[in-house]
Write a protein that holds these residues in place. Structure first.
Motif, PDB file in Angstrom:
ATOM      1  N   GLU A  16      -0.244  -7.015   4.479  1.00 44.32           N
ATOM      2  CA  GLU A  16      -1.099  -7.462   5.569  1.00 44.32           C
ATOM      3  C   GLU A  16      -1.351  -6.365   6.597  1.00 44.32           C
ATOM      4  OE1 GLU A  16       0.958 -10.807   7.071  1.00 44.32           O
ATOM      5  OE2 GLU A  16       0.335 -12.168   5.464  1.00 44.32           O
ATOM      6  N   VAL A  17      -0.306  -5.635   6.948  1.00 49.55           N
ATOM      7  CA  VAL A  17      -0.396  -4.670   8.042  1.00 49.55           C
ATOM      8  C   VAL A  17      -0.993  -3.349   7.595  1.00 49.55           C
ATOM      9  CG1 VAL A  17       0.941  -3.335   9.724  1.00 49.55           C
ATOM     10  CG2 VAL A  17       1.516  -5.732   9.287  1.00 49.55           C
ATOM     11  N   PHE A  18      -0.633  -2.891   6.406  1.00 46.56           N
ATOM     12  CA  PHE A  18      -1.013  -1.543   5.987  1.00 46.56           C
ATOM     13  C   PHE A  18      -1.965  -1.529   4.803  1.00 46.56           C
ATOM     14  CE2 PHE A  18      -0.276   2.196   3.283  1.00 46.56           C
ATOM     15  CZ  PHE A  18      -0.598   3.216   4.179  1.00 46.56           C
ATOM     16  N   LEU A  19      -1.620  -2.226   3.737  1.00 42.87           N
ATOM     17  CA  LEU A  19      -2.313  -2.001   2.473  1.00 42.87           C
ATOM     18  C   LEU A  19      -3.720  -2.589   2.451  1.00 42.87           C
ATOM     19  CD1 LEU A  19      -1.486  -0.372   0.058  1.00 42.87           C
ATOM     20  CD2 LEU A  19      -0.858  -2.469  -1.112  1.00 42.87           C
ATOM     21  N   TYR A  20      -3.936  -3.777   3.009  1.00 42.20           N
ATOM     22  CA  TYR A  20      -5.280  -4.354   3.008  1.00 42.20           C
ATOM     23  C   TYR A  20      -6.291  -3.440   3.712  1.00 42.20           C
ATOM     24  CZ  TYR A  20      -3.366  -8.862   1.446  1.00 42.20           C
ATOM     25  OH  TYR A  20      -2.758  -9.863   0.735  1.00 42.20           O
ATOM     26  N   ASN A  44      12.787  -7.903  -0.402  1.00 38.45           N
ATOM     27  CA  ASN A  44      12.388  -9.299  -0.567  1.00 38.45           C
ATOM     28  C   ASN A  44      10.876  -9.404  -0.460  1.00 38.45           C
ATOM     29  OD1 ASN A  44      11.631  -9.707   2.309  1.00 38.45           O
ATOM     30  ND2 ASN A  44      13.828  -9.418   2.637  1.00 38.45           N
ATOM     31  N   MET A  45      10.353 -10.553  -0.887  1.00 39.90           N
ATOM     32  CA  MET A  45       8.907 -10.759  -0.918  1.00 39.90           C
ATOM     33  C   MET A  45       8.295 -10.758   0.477  1.00 39.90           C
ATOM     34  SD  MET A  45       6.356 -11.092  -2.949  1.00 39.90           S
ATOM     35  CE  MET A  45       6.908 -11.709  -4.541  1.00 39.90           C
ATOM     36  N   PHE A  46       9.063 -11.155   1.493  1.00 42.72           N
ATOM     37  CA  PHE A  46       8.541 -11.163   2.852  1.00 42.72           C
ATOM     38  C   PHE A  46       8.168  -9.752   3.302  1.00 42.72           C
ATOM     39  CE2 PHE A  46       9.260 -10.737   7.445  1.00 42.72           C
ATOM     40  CZ  PHE A  46       8.340 -11.659   7.922  1.00 42.72           C
ATOM     41  N   GLU A  47       9.028  -8.781   3.006  1.00 45.42           N
ATOM     42  CA  GLU A  47       8.743  -7.398   3.376  1.00 45.42           C
ATOM     43  C   GLU A  47       7.463  -6.904   2.705  1.00 45.42           C
ATOM     44  OE1 GLU A  47      12.080  -4.948   2.479  1.00 45.42           O
ATOM     45  OE2 GLU A  47      13.411  -5.927   3.906  1.00 45.42           O
ATOM     46  N   ILE A  48       7.299  -7.224   1.429  1.00 48.67           N
ATOM     47  CA  ILE A  48       6.106  -6.782   0.709  1.00 48.67           C
ATOM     48  C   ILE A  48       4.857  -7.447   1.282  1.00 48.67           C
ATOM     49  CG2 ILE A  48       4.955  -6.795  -1.543  1.00 48.67           C
ATOM     50  CD1 ILE A  48       7.672  -6.573  -2.842  1.00 48.67           C
ATOM     51  N   THR A  49       4.953  -8.742   1.591  1.00 52.88           N
ATOM     52  CA  THR A  49       3.806  -9.456   2.146  1.00 52.88           C
ATOM     53  C   THR A  49       3.378  -8.867   3.479  1.00 52.88           C
ATOM     54  OG1 THR A  49       4.507 -11.488   1.041  1.00 52.88           O
ATOM     55  CG2 THR A  49       2.957 -11.716   2.865  1.00 52.88           C
ATOM     56  N   ARG A  50       4.340  -8.573   4.335  1.00 53.22           N
ATOM     57  CA  ARG A  50       4.016  -7.976   5.628  1.00 53.22           C
ATOM     58  C   ARG A  50       3.409  -6.587   5.460  1.00 53.22           C
ATOM     59  NH1 ARG A  50       2.404  -9.941   9.502  1.00 53.22           N
ATOM     60  NH2 ARG A  50       3.173  -8.304  10.863  1.00 53.22           N
ATOM     61  N   PHE A  51       3.926  -5.824   4.511  1.00 55.02           N
ATOM     62  CA  PHE A  51       3.382  -4.490   4.252  1.00 55.02           C
ATOM     63  C   PHE A  51       1.933  -4.591   3.781  1.00 55.02           C
ATOM     64  CE2 PHE A  51       2.604  -0.757   1.581  1.00 55.02           C
ATOM     65  CZ  PHE A  51       2.988   0.258   2.447  1.00 55.02           C
ATOM     66  N   PHE A  84      -2.314   6.355  -2.930  1.00 57.16           N
ATOM     67  CA  PHE A  84      -2.037   5.868  -4.284  1.00 57.16           C
ATOM     68  C   PHE A  84      -0.545   5.764  -4.548  1.00 57.16           C
ATOM     69  CE2 PHE A  84      -6.269   5.575  -5.612  1.00 57.16           C
ATOM     70  CZ  PHE A  84      -6.296   5.093  -6.909  1.00 57.16           C
ATOM     71  N   ILE A  85       0.232   6.660  -3.979  1.00 53.50           N
ATOM     72  CA  ILE A  85       1.688   6.559  -4.128  1.00 53.50           C
ATOM     73  C   ILE A  85       2.182   5.253  -3.529  1.00 53.50           C
ATOM     74  CG2 ILE A  85       3.881   7.548  -3.362  1.00 53.50           C
ATOM     75  CD1 ILE A  85       2.582  10.320  -3.637  1.00 53.50           C
ATOM     76  N   MET A  86       1.705   4.907  -2.333  1.00 55.64           N
ATOM     77  CA  MET A  86       2.122   3.660  -1.709  1.00 55.64           C
ATOM     78  C   MET A  86       1.616   2.445  -2.497  1.00 55.64           C
ATOM     79  SD  MET A  86       4.032   4.684   0.572  1.00 55.64           S
ATOM     80  CE  MET A  86       4.461   3.016   1.018  1.00 55.64           C
TER      81      MET A  86
END
Length: 350
Positions: free
Chosen positions: A322-326, A313-320, A82-84
Motif C-alpha cells: 500500500e505504502v510503497f509498491l502500488y 507476516n502478511m500484514f507487513e507485506i500488505t502495508r509495504f 525490480f529487486i523490491m
C-alpha cells in the motif's frame, strides 16, 4: 500477452478483492473499468515507441530519448525497483501457502524450493521457454478460474453488489489504484521488447489483452464481494480462497481449494521467472554485458534473505504494498512510458 495474463493471476486474486472492497465497498466490481481506461493511453504510447525502435529494448530506448546519462540513471532506478518487486513476490509465496493450507511448514522452505526451480528454469530455458509455458497453461488457468467462479455463483447475493450511485465515484477511483498497479505488469513486460516479434501488432493485441484482463477481474470481484460482502472481503487475508471453500456441488464435490493453490504455485513460478529475466536484461543493458547467467545464483540468494527480512507476516507485506509498491508500479508502468513518449515527440525522436 498470454504470459501477462498468467503471471498476474496470483496478484489479482491475492491483492485486488481485499484492496478494492476496503475502499469502494459494494461498488468494488466497477474498479477494473477505470483501470482499463488508464491502460489504453500507455498501450498507445508503447506502440508508437516500439514501432519506431523495433530492435531495441525499452532500457535502450531510454538512452536514445533521454540521453546516455539520464537513460542509465533511470535504468539503475528500474533495477532497484525490480529487486523490491521480486522480493515482495518471493515473500508472498510462503505467506499465502502457510495461511491457506500449510500452517505447520516453515515459510523459508517454500521460498527456497521456488527459487531453486526458478533459477534452474531461467538458466536452462530462458525467456522463450518461459513464454511457451505461459502460452500452454493460459487456457488451463482461465478455464479453472471460470469454473470455480461459476460454481461459487450459487452463493452470490445481489444486495452485496448494490446499490450503486454517484456517491461511489470517488471511492471507485481511489480503489482502482490497486487494480491499476497490478495491471502495470503489462507495460512493464515491454522491458523485454527486444525479445518480441510482431511489434506492429502491439496496439491490437495489447488492447484485446487489457479487455480480457478487465473482464476476468470483474468476474473475480463480483464473485468474491457478491458472496462474502465488502466488509468480510476487506478483512479476509485470502478472500478468493474463502469463496472456493464455500463451494459444494450436490454435497459431493468439496474441498477443491488445492486447485487454487496449484495455480498459485505455477503462476508464482512464472512471475518470478519473468521478473528475474527482466532484471537480468536490465543488467545487460546497464553494464553492456554479453551474458548474465553468472548473476542468477547471487541474485536469488539476495532475494531469499531480503524476503526473509520483509515477509515476517502478511500484514507487513500488505502495508509495504500500500505504502510503497502500488505508487511505484504506477510510476514505472504508466507514468514513465508516457514521459518517454512525450519527450520523444518534443525532441522529434518519435
Amino acid at each position: 500477452m498470454f504470459l501477462y495474463l498468467v503471471i498476474t493471476f496470483t496478484p489479482v486474486v491475492r491483492v485486488i478483492p481485499q484492496a478494492t472492497a476496503g475502499v469502494a465497498k459494494q461498488a468494488a466490481w466497477l474498479t477494473p473499468f477505470v483501470s482499463f481506461a488508464f491502460l489504453l493511453p500507455v498501450i498507445f504510447a508503447l506502440k508508437c515507441i516500439l514501432n519506431k525502435y523495433p530492435d531495441k529494448s525499452f532500457t535502450g530506448i531510454l538512452e536514445v530519448i533521454f540521453g546516455r546519462f539520464i537513460g542509465k540513471t533511470v535504468t539503475f532506478a528500474y533495477i532497484l525497483f525490480f529487486i523490491m518487486l521480486l522480493v515482495v513476490n518471493v515473500a508472498g509465496i510462503s505467506n499465502k501457502l502457510v495461511i491457506s493450507m500449510y500452517p505447520a511448514v516453515d515459510p523459508a522452505a517454500f521460498m527456497l524450493a521456488m527459487l531453486v526451480v526458478v533459477g534452474f528454469a531461467v538458466y536452462k530455458g530462458g525467456f522463450t521457454v518461459i513464454t511457451r509455458m505461459g502460452e500452454v497453461f493460459l487456457p488451463l488457468v482461465m478455464v479453472v478460474f471460470l469454473i470455480l467462479s461459476a460454481l461459487s455463483g450459487q452463493n452470490i447475493k445481489l444486495g452485496r453488489l448494490t446499490p450503486i450511485s454517484y456517491l461511489d465515484i470517488v471511492p471507485v477511483m481511489k480503489a482502482s489504484l490497486s487494480v491499476t498497479a497490478v495491471q502495470a505488469h503489462l507495460p512493464i513486460l515491454f522491458l523485454l521488447s527486444d525479445y518480441f516479434n510482431n511489434k506492429e501488432k502491439i496496439g491490437k493485441y495489447g488492447t484485446s489483452t487489457a479487455l480480457l484482463a478487465t473482464f476476468l477481474c470483474v468476474v473475480l470481484l463480483v464473485t468474491v464481494v457478491g458472496i462474502l460482502g465488502a466488509e468480510t472481503t476487506a478483512n479476509t487475508p485470502l478472500p478468493f480462497m474463502t469463496t472456493v471453500r464455500l463451494i459444494s456441488v450436490f454435497e459431493s464435490i468439496e474441498r477443491i481449494e488445492p486447485v487454487v493453490v496449484m495455480l498459485w504455485i505455477f503462476t508464482d513460478f512464472l512471475i518470478i521467472s519473468v521478473l528475474l529475466i527482466s532484471l537480468l536484461n536490465m543488467y545487460r543493458s546497464m553494464f553492456n554485458l554479453s551474458q548474465t547467467r553468472s548473476f542468477i545464483v547471487i541474485s536469488l540468494i539476495i532475494f531469499y534473505f531480503m524476503a526473509m527480512m520483509l515477509g515476517r507476516n502478511m500484514f507487513e507485506i500488505t502495508r509495504f504494498l500500500e505504502v510503497f509498491l502500488y505508487p511505484e508500479l504506477i510510476i514505472w508502468g504508466y507514468v514513465l512510458p508516457l514521459i518517454v513518449f512525450i519527450t520523444g515527440k518534443i525532441r522529434r525522436l518519435l
